[in-house]
Design an enzyme around this catalytic site. Structure first.
Site, PDB file in Angstrom:
ATOM      1  N   ARG A  82      32.675  42.016  38.585  1.00  0.00           N
ATOM      2  CA  ARG A  82      33.761  41.130  39.036  1.00  0.00           C
ATOM      3  C   ARG A  82      35.114  41.820  38.900  1.00  0.00           C
ATOM      4  O   ARG A  82      35.985  41.677  39.758  1.00  0.00           O
ATOM      5  CB  ARG A  82      33.713  39.811  38.264  1.00  0.00           C
ATOM      6  CG  ARG A  82      34.565  38.718  38.888  1.00  0.00           C
ATOM      7  CD  ARG A  82      34.274  37.348  38.316  1.00  0.00           C
ATOM      8  NE  ARG A  82      34.546  37.290  36.890  1.00  0.00           N
ATOM      9  CZ  ARG A  82      34.166  36.295  36.090  1.00  0.00           C
ATOM     10  NH1 ARG A  82      33.486  35.272  36.579  1.00  0.00           N
ATOM     11  NH2 ARG A  82      34.449  36.315  34.812  1.00  0.00           N
ATOM     12  N   LYS A 184      39.791  37.442  39.458  1.00  0.00           N
ATOM     13  CA  LYS A 184      40.415  37.045  38.190  1.00  0.00           C
ATOM     14  C   LYS A 184      41.762  37.751  38.036  1.00  0.00           C
ATOM     15  O   LYS A 184      41.955  38.637  37.202  1.00  0.00           O
ATOM     16  CB  LYS A 184      39.454  37.380  37.032  1.00  0.00           C
ATOM     17  CG  LYS A 184      39.449  36.302  35.989  1.00  0.00           C
ATOM     18  CD  LYS A 184      38.220  36.334  35.139  1.00  0.00           C
ATOM     19  CE  LYS A 184      38.435  35.674  33.805  1.00  0.00           C
ATOM     20  NZ  LYS A 184      38.921  34.295  33.856  1.00  0.00           N
ATOM     21  N   GLU A 220      37.625  23.744  41.447  1.00  0.00           N
ATOM     22  CA  GLU A 220      37.281  24.007  40.045  1.00  0.00           C
ATOM     23  C   GLU A 220      38.434  23.567  39.162  1.00  0.00           C
ATOM     24  O   GLU A 220      39.359  22.897  39.621  1.00  0.00           O
ATOM     25  CB  GLU A 220      36.929  25.480  39.853  1.00  0.00           C
ATOM     26  CG  GLU A 220      38.038  26.453  40.189  1.00  0.00           C
ATOM     27  CD  GLU A 220      37.658  27.894  39.829  1.00  0.00           C
ATOM     28  OE1 GLU A 220      36.929  28.112  38.851  1.00  0.00           O
ATOM     29  OE2 GLU A 220      38.129  28.811  40.531  1.00  0.00           O
TER      30      GLU A 220
HETATM   31  N1  PLP Z   1      36.853  29.625  36.821  1.00  0.00           N
HETATM   32  C1  PLP Z   1      37.987  30.152  36.343  1.00  0.00           C
HETATM   33  C2  PLP Z   1      39.241  29.877  37.073  1.00  0.00           C
HETATM   34  C3  PLP Z   1      37.954  30.933  35.172  1.00  0.00           C
HETATM   35  O1  PLP Z   1      39.077  31.447  34.682  1.00  0.00           O
HETATM   36  C4  PLP Z   1      36.726  31.151  34.520  1.00  0.00           C
HETATM   37  C5  PLP Z   1      36.663  31.992  33.331  1.00  0.00           C
HETATM   38  O2  PLP Z   1      36.385  33.147  33.374  1.00  0.00           O
HETATM   39  C6  PLP Z   1      35.571  30.583  35.062  1.00  0.00           C
HETATM   40  C7  PLP Z   1      35.672  29.833  36.204  1.00  0.00           C
HETATM   41  C8  PLP Z   1      34.266  30.807  34.414  1.00  0.00           C
HETATM   42  O3  PLP Z   1      33.761  32.064  34.675  1.00  0.00           O
HETATM   43  P1  PLP Z   1      32.766  32.778  33.687  1.00  0.00           P
HETATM   44  O4  PLP Z   1      31.592  31.875  33.537  1.00  0.00           O
HETATM   45  O5  PLP Z   1      32.406  34.033  34.367  1.00  0.00           O
HETATM   46  O6  PLP Z   1      33.483  32.970  32.414  1.00  0.00           O
HETATM   47  C1  COI Z   2      36.960  32.604  30.246  1.00  0.00           C
HETATM   48  O1  COI Z   2      36.228  31.617  30.217  1.00  0.00           O
HETATM   49  O2  COI Z   2      36.620  33.700  29.792  1.00  0.00           O
HETATM   50  C2  COI Z   2      38.270  32.544  30.850  1.00  0.00           C
HETATM   51  O3  COI Z   2      38.798  33.568  31.177  1.00  0.00           O
HETATM   52  C3  COI Z   2      38.948  31.249  31.037  1.00  0.00           C
HETATM   53  C4  COI Z   2      40.286  31.250  30.416  1.00  0.00           C
HETATM   54  C5  COI Z   2      41.001  30.091  30.984  1.00  0.00           C
HETATM   55  C6  COI Z   2      40.239  31.198  28.933  1.00  0.00           C
END
Ligand code: PLP
Ligand code: COI
Length: 340
Positions: A82, A184, A220
């Site tokens: 990612r 991200k 989301e």
């Molecule tokens: N959506 C957003 C906007 C996020 O910042 C995060 C955190 O990383 C997620 C979803 C969840 O992603 P992940 O499960 O890869 O941590």
């Molecule tokens: C995560 O879940 O790792 C994120 O980056 C989300 C953040 C808003 C803490």
């Protein structure tokens, strides 16, 4: 390895400075070898690309102590992938994926005393990030960058832990169609700060963002994807090109299908149908799965049947299975858990 004297069970989701972090610099078209350093501070030129045009991106993943005492992390290859995609979209150099995983391991190893013990409820949160460092005054990408990973022991993202939260439907947009919602980028979070401060001031834990084009579909929250469960037990998650492809959500959809035998569906979810779901949860690395008890749509409340005291039954099964795999209590059928 002797652990630090920390009250693991009371940790918030916050920053505690640990001893070691990883740094690699990009200059003249290549990354240097990278080192583990004690220095938590960064000195930048006043005109650095990151300071002027927000050229910065990040990742988030966790390290855990398993039931049998191993130190592991969860699917770091997907964070590496990612960040690779994010860097391309932001005109930043890509950090090699094998080096990303190697740096994750080095940081966890160097800070092993901060990896919370099994059963403490806490984890070690790792934050890989990259930013433009050289002076940039015309609007263009930097040509020098720094990639770093620090870590910090954390507790639950939402204060109540596994207690259902209340969210509001936001009047602000998170990501434009064809914008940067699927990567991200730090900028996605900068522009969500006013929305989250506003939501908190009104007594809500988070925002539900709708699609900016039509404001009819669920996207989301500021930091997690949505999962819904239908009354007949199907797990549904919104499909959109402007949400972050959550590693937790993608893993949970596989857990639902392959471990729990549930039907799963990734599709557009209209806000109008949310009231008909039996359960709702937020999923992400920080959030794990946080159950949503109530959604407030401009004063009109949607209350999910499990109420405000506990997770719904399917959300609980998903949570127990995913954390069971991560903590080594349940067989890791797909090789997701990576030993440090
Ligand atoms: N959506 C957003 C906007 C996020 O910042 C995060 C955190 O990383 C997620 C979803 C969840 O992603 P992940 O499960 O890869 O941590
Ligand atoms: C995560 O879940 O790792 C994120 O980056 C989300 C953040 C808003 C803490």
């Amino acid at each position: 390895m002797e652990k630090k004297d920390i009250d693991w069970g009371s940790l918030p989701f916050g920053y505690i400075q640990t001893e070691k972090r990883y740094v690699s610099n990009y200059k003249d078209g290549k990354w240097d070898d990278g080192v583990i350093t004690d220095d938590a501070n960064i000195v930048l030129n006043e005109c650095a690309g990151v300071l002027q045009y927000a050229q910065t991106c990040f990742e988030g993943l966790k390290a855990y102590t398993t039931q049998d005492g191993r130190t592991v992390c969860f699917r770091p290859d997907l964070n590496a992938d990612r960040m690779f995609d994010t860097a391309a979209r932001l005109e930043m150099p890509q950090f090699p994926k094998d080096r990303f995983i190697d740096a994750v391991k080095k940081v966890v190893k160097a800070n092993e005393a901060y990896v919370p013990p099994y059963g403490s409820g806490a984890t070690l949160y790792l934050r890989p990030y990259m930013f433009g460092t050289n002076p940039v005054i015309g609007v263009k990408p930097a040509n020098e960058y720094q990639f770093r990973i620090f870590c910090t022991p954390v507790g639950p993202y939402f204060k109540g832990g596994a207690k259902p939260i209340t969210i509001k439907v936001s009047d602000f947009d998170r990501a434009a169609p064809h914008g940067t919602g699927h990567i991200k980028a730090g900028l996605n979070y900068a522009m969500s700060l006013h929305a989250i401060v506003t939501a908190h001031a009104e007594g809500f834990d988070e925002n539900m963002y709708l699609d900016p084009a039509t404001r009819t579909k669920v996207e989301e929250t500021g930091g997690a994807n949505f999962l819904f469960v239908t009354k007949d037990g199907k797990v549904v998650t919104p499909k959109s090109s402007s949400i972050l492809p959550s590693i937790t959500r993608r893993s949970l959809m596989i857990v639902a299908k392959e471990y729990l035998g549930l039907e799963v569906e990734e599709r557009e979810v209209f806000f109008d149908e949310v009231k008909d779901f039996a359960e709702c949860g937020l999923c992400g690395t920080a959030a794990v799965i946080s159950p949503v008890g109530k959604i407030n749509d401009h004063g009109k409340e949607i209350c999910f049947p499990a109420g405000m005291e506990e997770m719904g039954p399917i959300t609980k099964k998903l949570y127990d299975t995913l954390t069971g795999i991560q903590m080594g209590r349940i067989e890791d059928k797909f090789g997701w858990v990576v030993e440090i």
